[in-house]
Enzyme design. Structure first.
Site, PDB file in Angstrom:
ATOM      1  N   ASP A 153       0.849  -1.192   0.000  1.00 10.89           N
ATOM      2  CA  ASP A 153       0.000   0.000   0.000  1.00 10.89           C
ATOM      3  C   ASP A 153       0.886   1.244   0.000  1.00 10.89           C
ATOM      4  OD1 ASP A 153      -3.224   0.534   0.942  1.00 10.89           O
ATOM      5  OD2 ASP A 153      -1.813   2.213   1.163  1.00 10.89           O
ATOM      6  N   ILE A 154       0.484   2.247  -0.761  1.00 11.04           N
ATOM      7  CA  ILE A 154       1.298   3.467  -0.904  1.00 11.04           C
ATOM      8  C   ILE A 154       1.297   4.307   0.376  1.00 11.04           C
ATOM      9  CG2 ILE A 154      -0.451   5.086  -1.789  1.00 11.04           C
ATOM     10  CD1 ILE A 154       1.586   5.693  -4.086  1.00 11.04           C
TER      11      ILE A 154
ATOM     12  N   ASN B 255     -12.964  -3.527   2.021  1.00  6.99           N
ATOM     13  CA  ASN B 255     -13.974  -2.468   2.102  1.00  6.99           C
ATOM     14  C   ASN B 255     -14.838  -2.515   0.846  1.00  6.99           C
ATOM     15  OD1 ASN B 255     -12.944  -1.427   4.563  1.00  6.99           O
ATOM     16  ND2 ASN B 255     -11.333  -0.369   3.429  1.00  6.99           N
TER      17      ASN B 255
ATOM     18  N   GLY C  83     -16.598   2.267   2.958  1.00 11.75           N
ATOM     19  CA  GLY C  83     -15.492   3.210   2.818  1.00 11.75           C
ATOM     20  C   GLY C  83     -14.517   2.842   1.717  1.00 11.75           C
ATOM     21  N   GLN C  84     -14.988   2.157   0.688  1.00 11.65           N
ATOM     22  CA  GLN C  84     -14.100   1.771  -0.419  1.00 11.65           C
ATOM     23  C   GLN C  84     -13.717   3.002  -1.235  1.00 11.65           C
ATOM     24  OE1 GLN C  84     -15.843  -1.130  -3.048  1.00 11.65           O
ATOM     25  NE2 GLN C  84     -13.996  -1.324  -4.307  1.00 11.65           N
TER      26      GLN C  84
ATOM     27  N   HIS D  10     -10.039  -5.188  -3.584  1.00 10.45           N
ATOM     28  CA  HIS D  10      -8.714  -5.394  -2.993  1.00 10.45           C
ATOM     29  C   HIS D  10      -8.863  -5.804  -1.550  1.00 10.45           C
ATOM     30  CE1 HIS D  10      -9.866  -1.163  -2.684  1.00 10.45           C
ATOM     31  NE2 HIS D  10      -9.253  -1.148  -1.511  1.00 10.45           N
TER      32      HIS D  10
ATOM     33  N   HIS E  41      -6.932  -5.763   1.930  1.00 11.46           N
ATOM     34  CA  HIS E  41      -5.807  -5.259   2.715  1.00 11.46           C
ATOM     35  C   HIS E  41      -5.289  -6.386   3.608  1.00 11.46           C
ATOM     36  CE1 HIS E  41      -6.852  -0.830   2.207  1.00 11.46           C
ATOM     37  NE2 HIS E  41      -8.021  -1.383   1.925  1.00 11.46           N
TER      38      HIS E  41
HETATM   39  P1  5GP Z   1      -9.835   1.355   0.206  1.00 11.26           P
HETATM   40  O1  5GP Z   1     -10.128   2.551   1.065  1.00 11.26           O
HETATM   41  O2  5GP Z   1     -10.422   1.479  -1.169  1.00 11.26           O
HETATM   42  O3  5GP Z   1     -10.166   0.051   0.867  1.00 11.26           O
HETATM   43  O4  5GP Z   1      -8.266   1.309   0.078  1.00 11.26           O
HETATM   44  C1  5GP Z   1      -7.549   1.848  -0.996  1.00 11.26           C
HETATM   45  C2  5GP Z   1      -6.088   1.745  -0.641  1.00 11.26           C
HETATM   46  O5  5GP Z   1      -5.340   1.938  -1.819  1.00 11.26           O
HETATM   47  C3  5GP Z   1      -5.605   2.794   0.366  1.00 11.26           C
HETATM   48  O6  5GP Z   1      -5.068   2.143   1.514  1.00 11.26           O
HETATM   49  C4  5GP Z   1      -4.570   3.596  -0.409  1.00 11.26           C
HETATM   50  O7  5GP Z   1      -3.468   3.986   0.389  1.00 11.26           O
HETATM   51  C5  5GP Z   1      -4.162   2.619  -1.501  1.00 11.26           C
HETATM   52  N1  5GP Z   1      -3.713   3.264  -2.731  1.00 11.26           N
HETATM   53  C6  5GP Z   1      -4.337   4.291  -3.380  1.00 11.26           C
HETATM   54  N2  5GP Z   1      -3.662   4.615  -4.489  1.00 11.26           N
HETATM   55  C7  5GP Z   1      -2.582   3.766  -4.548  1.00 11.26           C
HETATM   56  C8  5GP Z   1      -1.505   3.620  -5.489  1.00 11.26           C
HETATM   57  O8  5GP Z   1      -1.401   4.327  -6.501  1.00 11.26           O
HETATM   58  N3  5GP Z   1      -0.587   2.667  -5.213  1.00 11.26           N
HETATM   59  C9  5GP Z   1      -0.678   1.855  -4.112  1.00 11.26           C
HETATM   60  N4  5GP Z   1       0.297   0.941  -3.942  1.00 11.26           N
HETATM   61  N5  5GP Z   1      -1.679   1.974  -3.212  1.00 11.26           N
HETATM   62  C10 5GP Z   1      -2.619   2.914  -3.434  1.00 11.26           C
END
Ligand code: 5GP
Ligand code: ZN
Length: 115
Positions: A30-31, A86, A92-93, A99, A101
């Site tokens: 994760d970034i 999520n 909160g997606q 994906h 986590h």
């Molecule tokens: P969500 O809130 O959709 O469950 O999680 C999205 C996740 O994607 C977040 O934890 C966010 O930090 C990660 N993320 C968003 N953009 C990027 C990216 O460009 N590269 C990577 N490696 N992670 C990302």
């Protein structure tokens, strides 16, 4: 999906720190890590969310669960981890490509939900 961020990572158009890959599944760091270990596991095929899953996706989703522990161990979370998916507005997606986590490290990740 041309513009989907994670599809672009699958195609190699956006760099990512890959930690696992097979024909169906990709995992990368994760970034913005929330814990010492924070990896995202995705199907290579675009599926928007669990609300869009079909029976066809079952084998790939099973593979995502199967590879999770080895990824956690390899990344430095040998004594367990938390997996989170999520879904949609209520979940909160933020990125609209399914994906999972994987979060962990040496210490417990803490309470499951904050109020
Ligand atoms: P969500 O809130 O959709 O469950 O999680 C999205 C996740 O994607 C977040 O934890 C966010 O930090 C990660 N993320 C968003 N953009 C990027 C990216 O460009 N590269 C990577 N490696 N992670 C990302
Ligand atoms: Zn996608």
């Amino acid at each position: 999906m041309q513009d989907c961020l994670f599809c672009r990572i699958v195609r190699g158009e956006i760099p990512a720190a890959k930690v696992y890959e097979d024909d169906e599944v990709l995992a990368f760091k994760d970034i913005q890590p929330q814990r010492p270990v924070h990896v995202l596991v995705i199907p290579k095929k675009h599926v928007t969310s669990l609300a869009h899953a079909t029976p066809e996706d079952v084998p790939t989703f099973g593979k995502m669960l199967l590879v999770a522990n080895q990824i956690a161990v390899d990344q430095g979370s040998p004594d367990g981890f938390r997996s989170i998916i999520n879904t949609g507005r209520v979940g909160g997606q933020e990125v609209m490509h399914v994906h999972m986590h994987i979060v962990g490290g040496q210490e417990p990740v803490g309470p499951m939900l904050k109020r």
